[in-house]
Design a protein around this motif. Structure first.
Motif, short mmCIF file in Angstrom:
data_model
loop_
_atom_site.label_atom_id
_atom_site.label_comp_id
_atom_site.label_asym_id
_atom_site.label_seq_id
_atom_site.Cartn_x
_atom_site.Cartn_y
_atom_site.Cartn_z
N PRO A 75 0.82 -1.21 0.00
CA PRO A 75 0.00 0.00 0.00
C PRO A 75 0.85 1.27 0.00
O PRO A 75 2.01 1.26 0.44
N VAL A 76 0.25 2.33 -0.52
CA VAL A 76 0.83 3.67 -0.40
C VAL A 76 0.10 4.34 0.76
O VAL A 76 -1.13 4.30 0.84
N ILE A 77 0.86 4.96 1.66
CA ILE A 77 0.28 5.54 2.88
C ILE A 77 0.07 7.04 2.70
O ILE A 77 0.99 7.77 2.31
N PHE A 78 -1.16 7.51 2.99
CA PHE A 78 -1.52 8.93 2.91
C PHE A 78 -1.89 9.42 4.30
O PHE A 78 -2.30 8.65 5.17
N LYS A 79 -1.78 10.71 4.47
CA LYS A 79 -2.35 11.37 5.63
C LYS A 79 -3.75 11.85 5.27
O LYS A 79 -3.98 12.33 4.15
N GLN A 80 -4.70 11.71 6.19
CA GLN A 80 -6.03 12.25 5.93
C GLN A 80 -6.07 13.69 6.37
O GLN A 80 -5.68 14.02 7.50
N GLY A 81 -6.52 14.57 5.47
CA GLY A 81 -6.55 15.99 5.79
C GLY A 81 -7.78 16.67 5.23
O GLY A 81 -8.74 16.03 4.79
N GLN A 82 -7.75 18.02 5.19
CA GLN A 82 -8.86 18.83 4.68
C GLN A 82 -8.55 19.41 3.31
O GLN A 82 -9.46 19.89 2.63
N GLU A 85 -2.80 17.83 -1.06
CA GLU A 85 -1.40 18.11 -1.40
C GLU A 85 -0.70 16.76 -1.48
O GLU A 85 -1.33 15.72 -1.27
N LYS A 86 0.56 16.77 -1.83
CA LYS A 86 1.27 15.49 -2.02
C LYS A 86 1.20 14.67 -0.75
O LYS A 86 1.53 15.13 0.34
N GLY A 87 0.68 13.41 -0.89
CA GLY A 87 0.62 12.49 0.24
C GLY A 87 -0.54 12.73 1.17
O GLY A 87 -0.62 12.09 2.22
N VAL A 88 -1.44 13.64 0.81
CA VAL A 88 -2.60 13.93 1.66
C VAL A 88 -3.88 13.62 0.86
O VAL A 88 -4.01 14.01 -0.30
N CYS A 89 -4.81 12.93 1.50
CA CYS A 89 -6.10 12.64 0.87
C CYS A 89 -7.23 13.24 1.69
O CYS A 89 -7.04 13.57 2.87
N VAL A 90 -8.38 13.42 1.06
CA VAL A 90 -9.55 14.01 1.73
C VAL A 90 -10.73 13.05 1.56
O VAL A 90 -11.01 12.57 0.46
N ASN A 117 -3.91 7.84 9.41
CA ASN A 117 -3.28 7.47 8.14
C ASN A 117 -4.24 6.61 7.31
O ASN A 117 -5.08 5.89 7.86
N ILE A 118 -4.09 6.68 6.02
CA ILE A 118 -4.92 5.90 5.10
C ILE A 118 -4.00 5.08 4.22
O ILE A 118 -3.18 5.62 3.48
N GLU A 119 -4.13 3.76 4.32
CA GLU A 119 -3.39 2.87 3.43
C GLU A 119 -4.23 2.63 2.17
O GLU A 119 -5.39 2.21 2.27
N ILE A 120 -3.64 2.90 1.02
CA ILE A 120 -4.33 2.72 -0.26
C ILE A 120 -3.70 1.54 -0.99
O ILE A 120 -2.49 1.52 -1.21
N TYR A 121 -4.55 0.57 -1.36
CA TYR A 121 -4.07 -0.70 -1.89
C TYR A 121 -4.31 -0.85 -3.39
O TYR A 121 -4.27 -1.96 -3.90
#
Length: 393
Positions: A75-82, A85-90, A117-121
């Motif tokens: 998985p690619v790991i993202f931060k959950q935000g508002q 930006e790079k590496g951040v998902c909403v 954190n959000i793991e995207i598979y």
């Protein structure tokens, strides 16, 4: 019982419909009242639908390029935000706006959340699970064409565009005149010998409404040519006339003569069975269907002539019949030279003939599921033959 001329059923219909002119008027109606009506002019979209980029699924909005390399075991790991930006998902929901900077949505089933954190598979491409602006309807697109029959799904599209009212073709006003000395208004009194309750006018009214017209059912008119003429003259504001009874060649059958004296009698006597005494004409540019007094013959005349005339008047496209295939359970007789409408009931793939003779047996239509139409050049159909049954409803 003799007619001057018996006209072929298809020729009679063609001659009659060529004389029918579509109505030119229209009316503005709320879209909720337009089901089944005909569009009077093209309808064009004034906005895009959707007018914003929207999420097509529940999940997380991302930049698609940031999911590069994601897989079921890596998985690619993202931060959950508002904000994107790079590496951040909403997080988004179906139908909600896609945040600025995002170009795709990863569905919830392809993610795992933990500690913010959000793991995207899964790796996704741009616009994946995103409804773009105008994806459904583009501003300026023609949504409905003039003459198109409006369906509930079309009304939903109009609603999605914020359209509340549209112009539709006017409905034909149909004056229905039941004639006959033997007729008695329903419920007025008990019948005497030789009398019957009036049913054809009611039936013609209901079919007229079903086929796109506005019925005006008049009181019973006796077999008097002057009174029949007066009933027609008093209703010349109508767009079409249906006259029941008095169409044969007996002593009291005045209707065809009245129509001919007031306008143009196109046909009297048609090669249909039942329904031979049908007459067709034009008065003041208005089509006139003279249906026989025998109910079943009247239904055939209404179906074969009144229905297409009403649809043409109302600018409605003619709709194909609803047809099912079945096997005849027994022989159906017919006469060459006549298009025969045989009533049948459907049962487990079989077509069972009902009272194939007797144009006055109204209950046989109520019991029937449809008609088998036998062409003029065929003398009956045999048991076991595959036939097409035209459904009454």
């Amino acid at each position: 019982m003799m007619f001057k001329k018996r006209t072929n059923a298809d020729e009679a219909k063609k001659l009659f419909l060529e004389a029918v002119k579509p109505l030119s008027g229209h009316e503005l109606l709320p879209i909720a009242d337009c089901d089944g009506r005909s569009i009077a002019r093209d309808v064009t979209a004034g906005i895009d639908v959707p007018h914003y980029r929207r999420a097509a699924m529940d999940g997380f909005a991302v930049r698609a390029s940031d999911t590069m390399g994601a897989g079921s075991s890596s998985p690619v790991i993202f931060k959950q935000g508002q904000h994107i930006e790079k590496g951040v998902c909403v997080k988004v929901h179906t139908g909600s706006p896609v945040p600025q900077g995002a170009d795709a949505v990863v569905i919830l089933e392809d993610t795992v959340s933990y500690d913010g954190n959000i793991e995207i598979y899964t790796q996704i491409h741009p616009l994946k699970n995103v409804g773009d602006i105008g994806e459904d309807v583009r501003k300026g697109d023609v949504i409905l064409r003039k003459g198109q029959r409006i369906r509930p799904c079309d009304i939903a599209v109009l609603a999605s565009l914020g359209i509340n009212n549209i112009k539709v073709a006017g409905k034909p006003l149909v004056a229905i005149i039941p004639t006959g000395e033997e007729l008695v208004p329903r419920g007025k009194r008990e019948l005497k010998v030789g009398e019957v309750y009036e049913t054809n006018g009611l039936m013609a009214s209901l079919y007229s409404r079903k086929w796109g017209g506005i019925p005006r059912l008049l009181d019973i008119v006796t077999d008097d040519p002057e009174k029949i003429k007066q009933a027609i003259t008093s209703n010349l504001d109508a767009d079409m006339f249906i006259i029941s009874g008095g169409t044969s060649v007996g002593r009291r059958d005045y209707v065809p003569g009245v129509v001919g004296s007031m306008g143009n009698l196109l046909v009297h006597g048609v090669g249909i069975s039942p329904g031979k005494p049908t007459a067709l004409g034009i008065i003041n540019g208005k089509p006139v269907v003279c249906m026989p007094g025998y109910p079943v013959a009247g239904i055939v005349a209404l179906y074969w002539f009144a229905r297409p005339a009403l649809r043409k008047l109302g600018n409605l496209p003619d709709e194909p019949d609803r047809v099912v295939r079945a096997m005849l359970s027994e022989k159906i007789p017919s006469r060459t030279g006549y298009k025969t409408f045989a009533r049948v009931k459907l049962d487990n793939g079989k077509a069972i003939p009902l009272a194939t003779s007797g144009a006055g047996i109204l209950s046989s239509v109520s019991k029937a599921d449809g008609f088998v139409i036998i062409p003029e050049n065929i003398e009956g159909l045999s048991a076991g033959e595959k036939v097409e049954v035209i459904l009454i409803e």
